[in-house]
Design an enzyme around this catalytic site. Structure first.
Site, PDB file in Angstrom:
ATOM      1  N   LEU A 116       0.866  -1.181   0.000  1.00 48.95           N
ATOM      2  CA  LEU A 116       0.000   0.000   0.000  1.00 48.95           C
ATOM      3  C   LEU A 116       0.898   1.225   0.000  1.00 48.95           C
ATOM      4  CD1 LEU A 116      -2.902  -0.607   2.581  1.00 48.95           C
ATOM      5  CD2 LEU A 116      -3.134  -0.231   0.125  1.00 48.95           C
ATOM      6  N   ASP A 117       0.536   2.245  -0.770  1.00 53.79           N
ATOM      7  CA  ASP A 117       1.289   3.501  -0.741  1.00 53.79           C
ATOM      8  C   ASP A 117       1.311   4.053   0.678  1.00 53.79           C
ATOM      9  OD1 ASP A 117       1.758   3.414  -3.464  1.00 53.79           O
ATOM     10  OD2 ASP A 117       0.006   4.627  -3.979  1.00 53.79           O
TER      11      ASP A 117
END
Length: 302
Positions: A46-47
């Site tokens: 996930l960013d």
């Protein structure tokens, strides 16, 4: 001789509801420390500014990571209309603006073009490798980054809300390798107004839901204590998308030694990937052939 890895031989899945502001690697490191685990990994980055499901595998569960990575995932995200950034999210620099604003009907019609098998170019600021180097590192150094389009299966992409003219909230269900930032960028271009991701949340990944996720505060509160193990889920949950085959104790012994083992199968076809269990515990993953499972991954569970 390699150095012996410290920590507990603990196996299972931990579903973390990741907060904004942390990398996925930082979360995995915290989980490994809190559980005093020998081995840990995650099933899908996930960013840093994204929130939601980060599935962390411990011990033998790391062998099931590919099955979660390959599973369908769902996201809710807010797109800011009227501006493009160099990172395709709110963390980047604005590189172009537009005064155009689409109607709700324009957006709904445009979304139809992103459903099914599409070709998607990853963001320039991504972990995709170019000649052995990460694209984001090249982009940070000011180098021109050219990335090839890759196929992505989008099961569903719908508009949830339009809070104002400058923003639209979407929900997407997609397969492996999808970049939400690319969807926002390409949607903005298709609508003629430009766009980038403002907020992003992964609401589920394979069998794991964000609403069942553990917070970092909960992890911190029970770190290094026996009570923290209550959050662990069986490694078998990472095999939810594969058919389960029962095996005999003799078959389990053969499988654990890396040999084909006899299994009880009814609805599994020849050549299909499946997993074998004994008394509910995963023994191996492999290919089913003529009454036997030919193992590709073997689990060392008590």
């Amino acid at each position: 001789m390699g150095r012996k890895r410290k920590g507990r031989d603990i196996s299972g899945w931990l579903v973390v509801d990741k907060p904004a502001g942390l990398t996925s690697t930082a979360v995995v490191n915290k989980v490994r420390w809190a559980f005093d685990a020998k081995k840990a990994g995650h099933a899908g980055t996930l960013d840093p500014e994204a929130t939601g499901v980060l599935a962390v595998a411990l011990g033998e569960a790391t062998k099931t990571v590919p099955f979660i990575t390959d599973a369908m995932k769902a996201y809710t995200f807010t797109v800011t209309l009227g501006a493009a950034t160099n990172t395709d999210d709110a963390e980047g620099e604005v590189i172009a603006t537009s005064a155009e604003r689409p109607t709700d009907d324009d957006i709904k019609e445009a979304l139809l073009g992103f459903i099914g098998e599409i070709q998607q170019v990853p963001p320039k600021f991504s972990a995709v490798k170019i000649d052995g180097q990460r694209a984001y590192k090249l982009a940070r150094d000011g180098e021109e980054v050219e990335l090839s389009a890759r196929p992505l299966w989008v099961e569903e992409l719908v508009m949830l809300d339009r809070p104002d003219a400058d923003h639209v909230v979407l929900e997407m269900t997609c397969g492996k390798g999808g970049y939400v930032r690319s969807i926002a960028r390409d949607l903005g271009e298709k609508l003629g107004c430009l766009g980038h991701v403002r907020e992003l949340r992964r609401i589920w990944s394979g069998p794991f839901d964000a609403e069942d996720g553990v917070t970092l505060e909960q992890i911190d509160a029970l770190a290094k204590s026996p009570e923290i193990d209550q959050f662990l889920r069986p490694l078998e949950e990472g095999l939810a998308d594969l058919p389960e085959l029962k095996c005999t104790p003799q078959g389990a012994t053969r499988l654990r030694n890396g040999n084909p083992g006899m299994v009880i199968a009814s609805d599994v076809e020849y050549g299909e990937e499946a997993w074998a269990s004994l008394e509910g515990k995963a023994v191996a993953v492999g290919t089913f052939k003529a009454g036997e499972l030919h193992p590709s991954r073997v689990f060392n569970q008590d």
